[in-house]
Design a protein around this motif. Sequence first.
Motif, mmCIF file in Angstrom:
data_model
loop_
_atom_site.group_PDB
_atom_site.id
_atom_site.type_symbol
_atom_site.label_atom_id
_atom_site.label_comp_id
_atom_site.label_asym_id
_atom_site.label_seq_id
_atom_site.Cartn_x
_atom_site.Cartn_y
_atom_site.Cartn_z
ATOM 1 N N MET A 159 35.985 33.822 41.978
ATOM 2 C CA MET A 159 35.049 35.513 42.404
ATOM 3 C C MET A 159 33.795 34.657 42.116
ATOM 4 O O MET A 159 32.795 35.566 41.760
ATOM 5 C CB MET A 159 35.575 36.110 41.211
ATOM 6 N N THR A 160 33.759 33.356 41.461
ATOM 7 C CA THR A 160 32.487 33.021 40.947
ATOM 8 C C THR A 160 31.604 32.254 42.675
ATOM 9 O O THR A 160 30.775 32.471 42.169
ATOM 10 C CB THR A 160 31.980 32.307 39.734
ATOM 11 N N ALA A 212 33.239 34.917 46.127
ATOM 12 C CA ALA A 212 33.015 36.916 45.905
ATOM 13 C C ALA A 212 32.546 36.961 47.255
ATOM 14 O O ALA A 212 32.937 37.987 47.531
ATOM 15 C CB ALA A 212 32.183 36.834 44.753
ATOM 16 N N TYR A 224 35.206 38.988 48.615
ATOM 17 C CA TYR A 224 36.486 39.681 48.773
ATOM 18 C C TYR A 224 35.298 40.982 48.670
ATOM 19 O O TYR A 224 35.744 41.999 48.691
ATOM 20 C CB TYR A 224 37.327 39.656 47.541
ATOM 21 N N THR A 225 34.019 41.213 48.612
ATOM 22 C CA THR A 225 33.255 42.116 47.827
ATOM 23 C C THR A 225 31.529 41.241 48.544
ATOM 24 O O THR A 225 31.420 40.606 48.118
ATOM 25 C CB THR A 225 33.457 42.568 46.605
ATOM 26 N N GLU A 226 30.754 42.648 47.968
ATOM 27 C CA GLU A 226 29.474 42.699 47.917
ATOM 28 C C GLU A 226 28.946 42.357 46.954
ATOM 29 O O GLU A 226 27.532 42.033 46.737
ATOM 30 C CB GLU A 226 28.667 43.356 48.839
ATOM 31 N N LEU A 227 29.664 42.441 45.458
ATOM 32 C CA LEU A 227 28.895 42.858 44.911
ATOM 33 C C LEU A 227 29.081 41.583 44.359
ATOM 34 O O LEU A 227 29.389 40.740 44.629
ATOM 35 C CB LEU A 227 30.203 43.012 43.141
ATOM 36 N N SER A 228 28.206 40.709 42.552
ATOM 37 C CA SER A 228 27.763 39.533 42.593
ATOM 38 C C SER A 228 28.557 38.988 42.233
ATOM 39 O O SER A 228 29.201 39.923 41.143
ATOM 40 C CB SER A 228 26.393 39.783 41.608
ATOM 41 N N VAL A 266 28.085 40.384 38.201
ATOM 42 C CA VAL A 266 29.279 41.259 37.687
ATOM 43 C C VAL A 266 30.695 41.267 38.031
ATOM 44 O O VAL A 266 31.263 42.110 37.132
ATOM 45 C CB VAL A 266 28.281 42.383 38.594
ATOM 46 N N LEU A 267 31.073 40.765 39.213
ATOM 47 C CA LEU A 267 32.278 40.516 38.529
ATOM 48 C C LEU A 267 33.484 39.993 37.535
ATOM 49 O O LEU A 267 34.098 40.335 36.763
ATOM 50 C CB LEU A 267 33.448 40.103 40.702
ATOM 51 N N ASN A 308 32.095 39.403 34.812
ATOM 52 C CA ASN A 308 31.883 40.313 33.072
ATOM 53 C C ASN A 308 33.100 41.438 33.980
ATOM 54 O O ASN A 308 33.605 42.414 32.617
ATOM 55 C CB ASN A 308 30.662 41.129 33.236
ATOM 56 N N LEU A 309 32.863 42.293 34.883
ATOM 57 C CA LEU A 309 34.318 43.228 35.259
ATOM 58 C C LEU A 309 35.689 42.719 34.408
ATOM 59 O O LEU A 309 36.207 43.537 34.447
ATOM 60 C CB LEU A 309 34.419 43.890 36.259
#
Length: 321
Positions: A37-38, A41, A44-48, A51-52, A54-55
């Motif tokens: 994810m780091t 990312a 898979y998604t537009e999220l930073s 954020v991923l 920590n989620l």
Amino acid sequence: MTQFSLMHQRRFLPFFLTQFLGAFNDNVYKNALVVLMTFQAARYTELSAGVLVNLAAGLFILPFFLFSATAGQLADKFEKSHLMRLIKLAEIAIMALAATAFALESLPLMLTTLFLMGAQSSLFGPVKYAILPQHLAETELVGGNALVESGTFIAILIGTIAGGVMIALPGGTMWVSVTVLVLAVAGYFASRGIPVAPAADAGLRMNWNPITQTWRTIGFTRSNRTVFLSVLGISWFWFYGALFLSQFPGYAKEVLGGDEYAVTLLLAVFSVGIGAGSLLCEKLSGKHVEIGLVPFGSIGLSLFALDLWWASPAAGAMGEG
């Protein structure tokens, strides 16, 4: 007789291996997912990535709040070695789901698997701590706990390195999938050697409401000042550790300008320190529970956190060179 003699005895070794393999497995998957994810990312998604990550940390920890009180009741009500084997069977199913999530490249399914891993670990935790006093003498408890804690963090270290290295390889998700399934099966077979540990209260009436049971448990611990302060100390230690572990990926990438291997190195050094401190605790305590060591540990945590801050370069400074 030293604490290491327990490693040759059936009343300790199968349990130690079960815990070791479980912690190893959790961290292979968790660190592989965090590194993925780091640094990837955008696949898979537009999220930073921040954020991923920590989620993901929140999803893994949330089940400990939701299910720990219920897990404590289960540990009292049922025979513990059988309960551990059931939990390890659940781990096999969860890791099969993890392999499916990687194969489908489904981020929601990956995060769901992480939550289920947290749930499985939250169920295992109370059983883990309850079984040792049944199989070890009072003078062996500190040494036995030290072995379990140091072994756990060695497993975290190896799992962290393995997860970070494997996910960075070509076809990394396949390597991680095979590894977590093999480790889950090995953990189940290790659990089959754990001796019987009778239920503490087979007639216990279960309270399935996690909120009321958690509140009741807190009230019970407050009635014993030593226990309550110990719970606060342990809670703070795990909060502190989780905070650092969740921030290491972003710290390595944004502040140090490093890659996947830099994240793995930071996590490895952190885990080695905790493992070494756990073994040293048995020596310093004189083989008895010694609460007086806690303030020294707290001071050390605070001072070295400040040292890390002072030693850190400005964000992105490492990458500019």
